[in-house]
Structure formats: C-alpha cells, structure tokens
Design an enzyme around this catalytic site. Sequence first.
Site, PDB file in Angstrom:
ATOM      1  N   SER A  14       0.817  -1.215   0.000  1.00 15.88           N
ATOM      2  CA  SER A  14       0.000   0.000   0.000  1.00 15.88           C
ATOM      3  C   SER A  14       0.850   1.265   0.000  1.00 15.88           C
ATOM      4  O   SER A  14       0.429   2.291  -0.558  1.00 15.88           O
ATOM      5  CB  SER A  14      -0.959   0.002   1.201  1.00 15.88           C
ATOM      6  N   HIS A  55       1.953   4.625   4.354  1.00 18.96           N
ATOM      7  CA  HIS A  55       1.163   5.332   3.347  1.00 18.96           C
ATOM      8  C   HIS A  55       1.733   6.726   3.113  1.00 18.96           C
ATOM      9  O   HIS A  55       1.915   7.154   1.960  1.00 18.96           O
ATOM     10  CB  HIS A  55      -0.290   5.449   3.803  1.00 18.96           C
TER      11      HIS A  55
END
Length: 309
Positions: free
Chosen positions: A204, A255
Amino acid sequence: MELSPRMRWKLDRFREKMRGIFGGPSEPPRPKLCPACGTLVGSTATRCHQCGASLTFSMAAASRSLSRLLPATSPATYGILSLSCLLYLVSLLWTMRISGFEAPTGGGVFALFNLGGINGEVLGRMGASLPLVGNLAEPWRFVTAVFLHGSIMHIAFNMWVLMDIGPQIEELYGSARYFFIYVATGIGGYALSSFMGNFSVGGSGALLGLVGVLLAMTMGRRSAGMQMLRSQLIKWLIYIAIWGLVFRGIDNFAHLGGFVSGFVLGKIMMDRPPSSPEERRRAYALGWAAGLAVAASFAMVAFKILHGG
C-alpha cells in the site's frame, strides 16, 4: 479462390516449419530493429549504427529478451501482481504448516480482514519491515516488505488497486521507470514506517506512491481533465486517511512515506515514455536497478532462511 491474408500467413509459417524439419533451403536473414532506439539495422550487425547500442549485450537487449516472458501490455504491473501473489501463497502454506488453518479472530468485518492471516513469525522471516534498528541491520527488508501481505483481504485490496491504476501509469512512464517508481516509493514508505517503530508488510505504501506521482503530474495543469483527476485523487486520499484512522492495523506512516516519495518523483520525472536513446538508457538503468534490488533482497531472505537465520 483467392486466399485471405491470414490464411496466406499460416501457409507461409507452415512451409517454414516443413523446410526446417526436412532441411530445405532457408530464407536469408532479415534486418533487425535496435532495441534501444528502434532503428533498422542489418541482419548481421552487432551494434546499432544510429545510437551505438549493442544488439545482444546491453540493458535494452536484455529488457527485450525479458519482455518476451511477460504479457505484451503492462508487463511490470503483471510482474508485481504475480510476485506478490506467489509470495502470499508461500507465506500462507508456511503458516498452515506451523499452526494449521486457524479461524479468523474478531467479529464481523474484523473476522473478514483476518481471513487467511499470515503468522507474524513467518512474515518476519520472509522479510517484513521491522523497527529502524532491525531494518538498518538487514536493509533488504525495506524492499521485501513491499511484496508481502498479511491476509487475503490485504492482498486482494492492494492488487485490485494495483490493477486499477498501475497499467495507466505504466503506459504513461514506460515499464522500466514505472517499476522503479513502485519499488522506490515502497522503500520510502517503509523508511518512515520503520523510523516510527512499526512491524509492517504490504504494497500500500508503493500504491500511495503511484497516487502521489499522479497528483504531482496534475499540479499546475488547468485542463478540465487534469482538474477532474486531481479532485478525484484528493478525495481518494481523504478516504484512505479516514480508513486508516478508523481501522486498526493500518500502517499510516508507510502510506505517508510512500505518497511523499511518489509526489517528489512525480515532480522530477517526465510524465511521458522515454523517447530518445539517452532517455531509454536511463529508464532501462532505473528499471534494472530496481529489479536487481528486488532479486538481491529476496536472495538474502532465502539465504537467511536456509541457514536458519
């Protein structure tokens, strides 16, 4: 009756095969295309007369040979997808060997998220990102963690996003630079995550890096299409931030690190495929550097596992 072009092509191929089997006269060798600049060169040439690239021993030639093993469209995206799924399967089988198949813990949505969960010890041995001291001692973990995942939902969601935005970015930047961006932003995400003391896996951070690249590309452009894309990306980032705050176990620092790394790369790199021989050479160098980093990192993981590390 006149044959169709496709039928004539099939007959020509059949005649060539029969000629090869029965030792008939072979056709003269045909001219070749330079893998670096696309110039037509002689059939016996070993180096391109236009750009000077070797036709057999160069990064462009090696990239052309490798591309034959991958899909014609979006080869880097499918390569990332295949490697991630393969590693998840290996980690799942290893987990089942250690502890068998365990029912997911928690209730409702949390049980769904934990379905097919991977044992933490297995993830650690396969190259999960550790707190910074551990990652600095074994720096390949910055790379390997990008391709590992912790559950079925984890990999399914990440690969869905990858297949949704990856091919477009790969077409825009070219496969070599796109693969470099994915690996580099994944490393950037785990650099921040490990600095904050997290144990983490998943792609991610790299996916947020791709979003950062797209957002950087739209900045300063006033066309309606770019403004619409920019607003969609900003909304998506807000949803991801809210998701990360609501649900436990999401590495928001990975992230953030991936997104910032992607935004910086998006400002530096030209948002088009390489067009000149020099640009192609630089792109191939970046792609091969990323590929060698991934291969070397997992080679170190395999070495540690085989020697009981």
